[in-house]
Design an enzyme around this catalytic site. Structure first.
Site, PDB file in Angstrom:
ATOM      1  N   THR A   3       6.225  -6.588  -1.503  1.00  0.00           N
ATOM      2  CA  THR A   3       5.959  -5.182  -1.786  1.00  0.00           C
ATOM      3  C   THR A   3       7.076  -4.302  -1.226  1.00  0.00           C
ATOM      4  OG1 THR A   3       3.615  -5.637  -1.630  1.00  0.00           O
ATOM      5  CG2 THR A   3       4.260  -3.367  -1.239  1.00  0.00           C
ATOM      6  N   ARG A  48      -6.961  -8.915  -9.762  1.00  0.00           N
ATOM      7  CA  ARG A  48      -7.075  -8.577  -8.332  1.00  0.00           C
ATOM      8  C   ARG A  48      -6.275  -7.312  -7.990  1.00  0.00           C
ATOM      9  NH1 ARG A  48      -2.627  -8.756  -4.245  1.00  0.00           N
ATOM     10  NH2 ARG A  48      -3.633  -9.021  -2.223  1.00  0.00           N
ATOM     11  N   GLY A  51      -4.728  -5.312  -4.719  1.00  0.00           N
ATOM     12  CA  GLY A  51      -4.424  -5.432  -3.290  1.00  0.00           C
ATOM     13  C   GLY A  51      -4.430  -4.080  -2.595  1.00  0.00           C
ATOM     14  N   ASP A  52      -3.771  -4.001  -1.447  1.00  0.00           N
ATOM     15  CA  ASP A  52      -3.816  -2.768  -0.668  1.00  0.00           C
ATOM     16  C   ASP A  52      -2.817  -1.718  -1.141  1.00  0.00           C
ATOM     17  OD1 ASP A  52      -1.754  -4.520   0.284  1.00  0.00           O
ATOM     18  OD2 ASP A  52      -1.505  -3.191   2.005  1.00  0.00           O
ATOM     19  N   THR A  99       2.849  -3.474   3.983  1.00  0.00           N
ATOM     20  CA  THR A  99       3.139  -4.643   3.152  1.00  0.00           C
ATOM     21  C   THR A  99       2.599  -5.882   3.844  1.00  0.00           C
ATOM     22  OG1 THR A  99       4.866  -6.041   2.233  1.00  0.00           O
ATOM     23  CG2 THR A  99       5.444  -4.839   4.225  1.00  0.00           C
ATOM     24  N   GLY A 100       1.858  -6.678   3.122  1.00  0.00           N
ATOM     25  CA  GLY A 100       1.326  -7.868   3.773  1.00  0.00           C
ATOM     26  C   GLY A 100       0.208  -8.459   2.955  1.00  0.00           C
ATOM     27  N   GLY A 125      -2.777  -8.307   1.437  1.00  0.00           N
ATOM     28  CA  GLY A 125      -3.488  -7.087   1.069  1.00  0.00           C
ATOM     29  C   GLY A 125      -4.948  -7.045   1.450  1.00  0.00           C
TER      30      GLY A 125
END
Lengths: 341, 341
Positions: free
Chosen positions: A206, A234, A236-237, A257-258, A260
């Site tokens: 990201t 899906r 994510g964050d 970033t990671g 999510g």
């Protein structure tokens, strides 16, 4: 005795919340990330490393020059992210990873720290620069978050650049999907350690940016292609305000970033802001608390970058590396990849 | 002198965070909402009022009986929300409003306060009980949030009850859409005041539940059909962890209902929890601060319900009404519609 009463009062007031009134600053700054994960020097060639550093430098210089010439943090965030979205190196825009149907689904979000206005899109396939679509949702619709075909219709109606799906299909991502799908077909016990590491790496990439402009306004944005081989549409964050992106002139601007799922459950970006607003933590202390004591305890990993209303810059992670860069008010540029450098 | 040093220390420590260790309680409680908005007695018939009170009572009793017999807060939240999703009165499940294409798009989310695990779905059209799909995403997928067709595929694969779109088409919602679309075709200046009020009312109707079980575990869930005549696959706050739903055994469980865009921007549910965790606010003080001083200042309206780890129940709104009910540990039931009752 009077001294002690004064001390009592001093300590008491010191514990209260920081004032939330907008502070006009003559400072500025910008910080970016291009994803966090298992990024190890031993797996990297010097050439590849230089490629990443070059794009990170190019991206952050675009935003820095906008800020320096009096531009807004919003413009700096948008234009900086464009550089990373247009590069095949990062998992956003051009370099987005493929989902389980060998298709792409892009997510992005943006938040303005002055108005607390925000925009986000999720699951789009034809928008060249998702961060601009997120900003357009904020500016030209009564909504914060649009998704799928509806978001694409909106973007099209609002003059955003539309590309064919082929634009996003880089050889690297096609190979990644193939490897991930082959590996997923094996039992985990038979998978090579290196393959597991590779899979782990594919989860991330990201991009994001946080900036403070000379008017004292903060802004943050995040853009991603999500996870390789992701299923079931899906989300994510990255497109979630509060999780992947948050900005508030009273505190800070954050992009995450990671992994999510853990970042959503920990409401990472807003929690960093809340620790600053309600407990008087510095941005560095707040990010450390959230990444190492909250996300990590749940089993998640990743990183965050951010800048506070005074221009203090933070880059925090619990992974071996995060592509990142920052330029503070003095103009000092730092570009880093590995955790310890 | 020693006294003052003690006082200094006392005040200092008093400002520190409240302990986050899980407190085993012998208390329990449950609170629900069926949407907040311009709900005025003068626009309501006695018959309609009784209908709402009956479904609210039926719904909350289902959850209360689960809790009383030692069931989990998760089960109480799920089964309570089913009753409201299955009723045509509320804008969730059966009674979901129609989007601009005369179709439905359902959103829901759930969070477990013990594990901080969560699940959410957005933009689904065929799942009878969206709250159960959100819980299934939490339990049976590695993800937190699934959307659209992918979420439907997942729900289908996981044995959730699937219905045809006709199941959701109630005469009331078809008429609502017609009126909203007719009104939207007029210039706002020519719209009747009553019509504007009606439109405003149509914005709401989300359902939600928060519960504390006898093991001291909190849970919250929210389910909605979104906004009548919504376009572009808009996603509101209901499926956003941190905005519409949040639960944490250290603080509280929250479900929100209102003008979703403002609730996302204010990260409402998590902000209430953060004010409790970081500033020692009571759940009532925290909800008041967020709804009246944050959401309202941005121009948003709506309400929240919640319960804290001690069983204190909160129902707060800045609208003239919110369909709501609560049962505390003593078994006392309260069912309310208007703000002042």
């Amino acid at each position: 005795m009077n001294k002690l009463i004064f001390l009592t009062l001093f300590i008491f007031l010191g514990c209260r919340e920081t004032p939330k009134t907008k502070v006009e600053t003559s400072t500025m700054g910008i910080v970016i990330h291009g994803g966090a994960g298992t990024i190890l020097k031993k797996n990297m060639t010097l050439e590849k490393e230089q490629e990443y550093r070059a794009v990170l430098t190019k991206a952050i210089m675009v935003g820095y020059n906008i800020l320096k010439s009096g531009g807004t943090s919003q413009e700096a965030v948008e234009k900086t992210i464009h550089v990373m979205e247009d590069s095949p190196l990062f998992n956003a825009g051009k370099g987005a990873v493929l989902n389980s149907n060998a298709s792409i689904e892009l997510d992005a979000s943006f938040m303005d720290g002055e108005s607390l206005d925000a925009g986000a899109i999720s699951g789009v396939r034809t928008i060249k620069n998702p961060i601009s679509a997120a900003i357009k949702v904020m500016e030209a619709s009564p909504h914060v978050m649009l998704s799928g075909l509806g978001a694409e219709t909106f973007a099209n109606e609002n003059g955003l650049e539309i590309v064919t799906p082929e634009y996003f299909f880089t050889e690297r991502r096609i190979n990644s999907l193939k490897r991930v799908q082959e590996a997923a077909a094996l039992k985990e016990t038979t998978m090579l350690t290196e393959e597991i590491k590779f899979l782990h790496l594919q989860r991330y990439g990201t991009v994001g940016c946080a900036a403070l402009d000379l008017s004292g306004n903060l802004a943050a944005g995040t853009s991603t292609g999500g996870m390789t081989n992701k299923k079931w549409n899906r989300i994510g964050d990255a497109p979630i305000i509060g999780a992947g992106t948050y900005a508030n002139n009273a505190t800070c601007a954050i992009s995450a970033t990671g992994w999510g799922e853990f970042f959503i459950r920990s409401v990472v970006a807003h929690d960093i802001s809340a620790l600053m607003e309600y407990k008087g933590f510095s941005i560095q202390e707040a990010a450390h608390e959230v990444i190492h004591n909250k996300v990590a305890k749940l089993g998640g990993d990743g990183g965050v970058v951010g800048i506070d209303f005074n221009g203090n810059i933070m880059m925090e992670m619990n992974t071996p590396g995060m592509y990142r860069a920052q330029i503070d008010a003095s103009g000092k540029l730092q570009v880093k990849i590995y955790k310890d450098e």
